[in-house]
Design a protein around this motif. Structure first.
Motif, PDB file in Angstrom:
ATOM      1  N   THR A  42      -3.170 -32.353   8.061  1.00 39.86           N
ATOM      2  CA  THR A  42      -3.137 -30.893   8.018  1.00 39.86           C
ATOM      3  C   THR A  42      -4.414 -30.413   7.322  1.00 39.86           C
ATOM      4  OG1 THR A  42      -2.086 -30.847   5.849  1.00 39.86           O
ATOM      5  CG2 THR A  42      -0.620 -30.888   7.778  1.00 39.86           C
ATOM      6  N   ASP A  43      -4.665 -29.106   7.390  1.00 36.21           N
ATOM      7  CA  ASP A  43      -5.808 -28.544   6.672  1.00 36.21           C
ATOM      8  C   ASP A  43      -5.714 -28.887   5.185  1.00 36.21           C
ATOM      9  OD1 ASP A  43      -6.619 -27.439   9.058  1.00 36.21           O
ATOM     10  OD2 ASP A  43      -6.697 -25.374   8.331  1.00 36.21           O
ATOM     11  N   LEU A  44      -4.529 -28.725   4.613  1.00 38.02           N
ATOM     12  CA  LEU A  44      -4.350 -28.973   3.185  1.00 38.02           C
ATOM     13  C   LEU A  44      -4.632 -30.435   2.833  1.00 38.02           C
ATOM     14  CD1 LEU A  44      -3.602 -27.909   0.389  1.00 38.02           C
ATOM     15  CD2 LEU A  44      -1.207 -28.391   0.924  1.00 38.02           C
ATOM     16  N   GLN A  45      -4.113 -31.346   3.632  1.00 38.11           N
ATOM     17  CA  GLN A  45      -4.348 -32.772   3.376  1.00 38.11           C
ATOM     18  C   GLN A  45      -5.833 -33.113   3.460  1.00 38.11           C
ATOM     19  OE1 GLN A  45      -1.643 -34.118   6.442  1.00 38.11           O
ATOM     20  NE2 GLN A  45      -0.157 -34.883   4.964  1.00 38.11           N
ATOM     21  N   THR A  46      -6.500 -32.530   4.451  1.00 39.96           N
ATOM     22  CA  THR A  46      -7.937 -32.764   4.609  1.00 39.96           C
ATOM     23  C   THR A  46      -8.692 -32.236   3.398  1.00 39.96           C
ATOM     24  OG1 THR A  46      -7.702 -32.498   7.010  1.00 39.96           O
ATOM     25  CG2 THR A  46      -9.931 -32.406   6.126  1.00 39.96           C
ATOM     26  N   LEU A  47      -8.335 -31.023   2.987  1.00 39.93           N
ATOM     27  CA  LEU A  47      -8.988 -30.382   1.850  1.00 39.93           C
ATOM     28  C   LEU A  47      -8.848 -31.229   0.584  1.00 39.93           C
ATOM     29  CD1 LEU A  47     -10.358 -27.587   1.085  1.00 39.93           C
ATOM     30  CD2 LEU A  47      -8.108 -26.944   0.225  1.00 39.93           C
ATOM     31  N   LEU A  48      -7.627 -31.647   0.281  1.00 42.31           N
ATOM     32  CA  LEU A  48      -7.374 -32.426  -0.935  1.00 42.31           C
ATOM     33  C   LEU A  48      -8.153 -33.741  -0.924  1.00 42.31           C
ATOM     34  CD1 LEU A  48      -3.489 -31.971  -1.347  1.00 42.31           C
ATOM     35  CD2 LEU A  48      -5.323 -30.637  -2.385  1.00 42.31           C
ATOM     36  N   ARG A  49      -8.119 -34.440   0.222  1.00 48.19           N
ATOM     37  CA  ARG A  49      -8.797 -35.731   0.322  1.00 48.19           C
ATOM     38  C   ARG A  49     -10.305 -35.586   0.220  1.00 48.19           C
ATOM     39  NH1 ARG A  49     -11.287 -37.667   4.343  1.00 48.19           N
ATOM     40  NH2 ARG A  49     -10.284 -36.345   5.889  1.00 48.19           N
TER      41      ARG A  49
END
Length: 134
Positions: A42-49
């Protein structure tokens, strides 16, 4: 001609009228921190990683908010290669530090706009118009 889309997620961090940018090793331009989605992230997962990989800090998921999505010709790619950048703001914990893949980080004002790629320049324009970017 087929157009190619590079799908990216970016972290918009503005402090004191300046936005955080990072220059990857071997690149001649600075980018808004972030990067490409892997698989079904997801966008959030990509952002965090990506932010953890690049700047060694942890974004706090509950504070993340979408700030806009921009599309432009991708820097250093053939015509027709478009980058889509979904931008998010969010608080973080930890101390900002460059990682192995980042050469340097810098806090940019609107005057530094020429140092970032076209898609990032669109974000700079909106932040300037909103009075967020000095």
């Amino acid at each position: 001609m087929m157009s190619v889309l590079i799908d990216t997620v970016a972290w918009v961090r503005v402090e004191n009228g300046r936005i955080l940018c990072a220059r990857p090793r071997g690149k001649d331009v600075f980018y808004i921190p972030g990067g490409k989605r892997e698989g079904v992230e997801t966008d959030l997962q990509t952002l965090l990683r990506e932010v953890e990989e690049e700047l060694a800090v942890a974004i706090l998921p509950a504070t993340v908010s979408h700030m806009g999505t921009y599309e432009a010709q991708a820097h250093g790619h053939p015509d027709g290669v478009v980058v889509r950048m979904s931008c998010y703001a969010g608080e973080y914990r930890g101390t900002l530090a460059v990682s192995s893949e980042i050469e340097e980080m810098a806090w940019f004002s609107y005057a530094d706009r020429p140092l970032v790629p076209p898609v990032d320049q669109l974000l700079f324009d909106d932040l300037k118009a909103a009075g967020t970017l000095a």
